[in-house]
Motif scaffolding. Structure first.
Motif, mmCIF file in Angstrom:
data_model
loop_
_atom_site.group_PDB
_atom_site.id
_atom_site.type_symbol
_atom_site.label_atom_id
_atom_site.label_comp_id
_atom_site.label_asym_id
_atom_site.label_seq_id
_atom_site.Cartn_x
_atom_site.Cartn_y
_atom_site.Cartn_z
ATOM 1 N N UNK A 155 0.882 -1.177 0.000
ATOM 2 C CA UNK A 155 0.000 0.000 0.000
ATOM 3 C C UNK A 155 0.910 1.215 0.000
ATOM 4 N N UNK A 156 0.505 2.287 -0.666
ATOM 5 C CA UNK A 156 1.411 3.422 -0.775
ATOM 6 C C UNK A 156 0.654 4.746 -0.756
ATOM 7 N N UNK A 157 1.393 5.796 -0.485
ATOM 8 C CA UNK A 157 0.869 7.157 -0.587
ATOM 9 C C UNK A 157 2.011 8.066 -1.021
ATOM 10 N N UNK A 158 1.709 8.942 -1.955
ATOM 11 C CA UNK A 158 2.682 9.932 -2.452
ATOM 12 C C UNK A 158 2.399 11.250 -1.737
ATOM 13 N N UNK A 159 3.402 11.754 -1.017
ATOM 14 C CA UNK A 159 3.173 12.920 -0.160
ATOM 15 C C UNK A 159 4.213 14.002 -0.422
ATOM 16 N N UNK A 160 3.899 15.191 0.071
ATOM 17 C CA UNK A 160 4.834 16.316 0.042
ATOM 18 C C UNK A 160 6.006 15.976 0.965
ATOM 19 N N UNK A 161 7.201 15.917 0.410
ATOM 20 C CA UNK A 161 8.363 15.466 1.188
ATOM 21 C C UNK A 161 8.686 16.424 2.336
ATOM 22 N N UNK A 162 8.357 17.722 2.166
ATOM 23 C CA UNK A 162 8.641 18.697 3.227
ATOM 24 C C UNK A 162 7.793 18.445 4.464
ATOM 25 N N UNK A 163 6.565 17.963 4.258
ATOM 26 C CA UNK A 163 5.686 17.717 5.403
ATOM 27 C C UNK A 163 6.152 16.506 6.203
ATOM 28 N N UNK A 164 6.699 15.522 5.513
ATOM 29 C CA UNK A 164 7.267 14.376 6.216
ATOM 30 C C UNK A 164 8.562 14.777 6.912
ATOM 31 N N UNK A 165 9.373 15.561 6.239
ATOM 32 C CA UNK A 165 10.632 16.020 6.835
ATOM 33 C C UNK A 165 10.366 16.872 8.075
#
Length: 283
Positions: free
Chosen positions: A231-241
């Motif tokens: 299962x996957x999700x593509x997210x804004x990398x800045x929000x994860x960082x």
């Protein structure tokens, strides 16, 4: 409406400071909900607009030696305040190693949370440093907008690798792309991937383990999933960082629930703190 509390234990003060520092890295403005038993830091941006949501819960008894609260009314014995956590973080920095810290809801030029730290002194007299943090009192008619988020019907739930390791990977990937794909399966495998026209990078984690949830929380489609299916999700990398960089809670457990193509739901658990963070997926 009255609120006053006092903290004496240095360890509790340091833990509380770390929590507030983490919150201040995640959002500029949040809602602080005060009840007789708990404190909640809440953020509820519009997920439809790509905003994140946050819910952090602290048991007041694990932090404060004294805690007095008189809410809006007898049947609604709570207080909701909007504040900028960065101001509280700055105030707490000056309170490190304080003999005590008092927190009080006051009325100055506007409603304030007043933090008064009693600092050690070489003389017999104590030094008192006071900070007034402006707050907005949220009326009761708006409280319904601040409900605890429910655990979504996720497709995969997985324990996270050490957050410092994960942060180092994401920091490097941020230089290559604005978006990141996090995928995982029920075999304890997780991948962090970026794909652009110029580069494709993937980091693999194995044997992470999958949390077992109560029947109520596990009614999602994961029940019928093949263990190896991602299962996957593509997210804004800045929000994860943002989550990984600001994290000072030092959780004993960290996990991620993936709602396929829709959302990442992070849960960080410490013995006296729980932090939930929701990042919506991008198309």
């Amino acid at each position: 409406m009255k609120f006053r509390a006092k903290m004496i234990d240095v360890g509790c003060l340091n833990n509380f400071t770390r929590v507030v520092n983490t919150i201040s890295k995640l959002t500029k403005t949040c809602t602080l909900r005060l009840t007789t038993d708990n404190l909640f830091f809440m953020l509820s941006d519009k997920v439809a607009n790509g905003g994140v949501s946050m819910w952090c819960e602290l048991s007041q008894a694990n932090f404060f030696d004294e805690f007095q609260l008189e809410g809006v009314s007898a049947e609604a014995n709570e207080i909701y305040l909007e504040l900028q956590p960065e101001y509280m973080s700055r105030a707490l920095r000056t309170a490190q190693n304080a003999k005590s810290l008092k927190v009080k809801l006051t009325k100055k030029h506007c409603p304030c949370l007043t933090l008064a730290a009693e600092l050690p002194s070489l003389s017999s007299a104590s030094r008192l440093v006071t900070h007034d943090i402006p707050v907005d009192v949220i009326p009761r008619r708006l409280w319904q907008d601040f409900k605890e988020p429910s655990v979504p019907d996720f497709d995969v739930s997985i324990y996270l690798p050490p957050l410092k390791t994960m942060k180092n990977v994401v920091d490097r990937m941020k230089n290559l792309s604005n978006h990141l794909v996090l995928e995982a399966n029920l075999n304890g495998e997780m991948n962090l991937k970026i794909e652009t026209d110029l580069v494709s990078v993937s980091t693999h984690f194995k044997d992470l383990g999958n949390p077992s949830w109560s029947d109520e929380a596990s009614q999602g489609p994961s029940q019928a999933r093949a263990p190896e299916t991602m299962a996957h999700a593509r997210v804004d990398i800045k929000k994860l960082q943002q989550l990984l960089t600001g994290q000072q809670v030092n959780p004993s457990k960290a996990m991620c629930n993936i709602v396929n193509k829709r959302m990442l739901h992070f849960i960080l658990l410490h013995e006296d703190v729980s932090l939930q963070y929701f990042i919506p997926a991008m198309a």
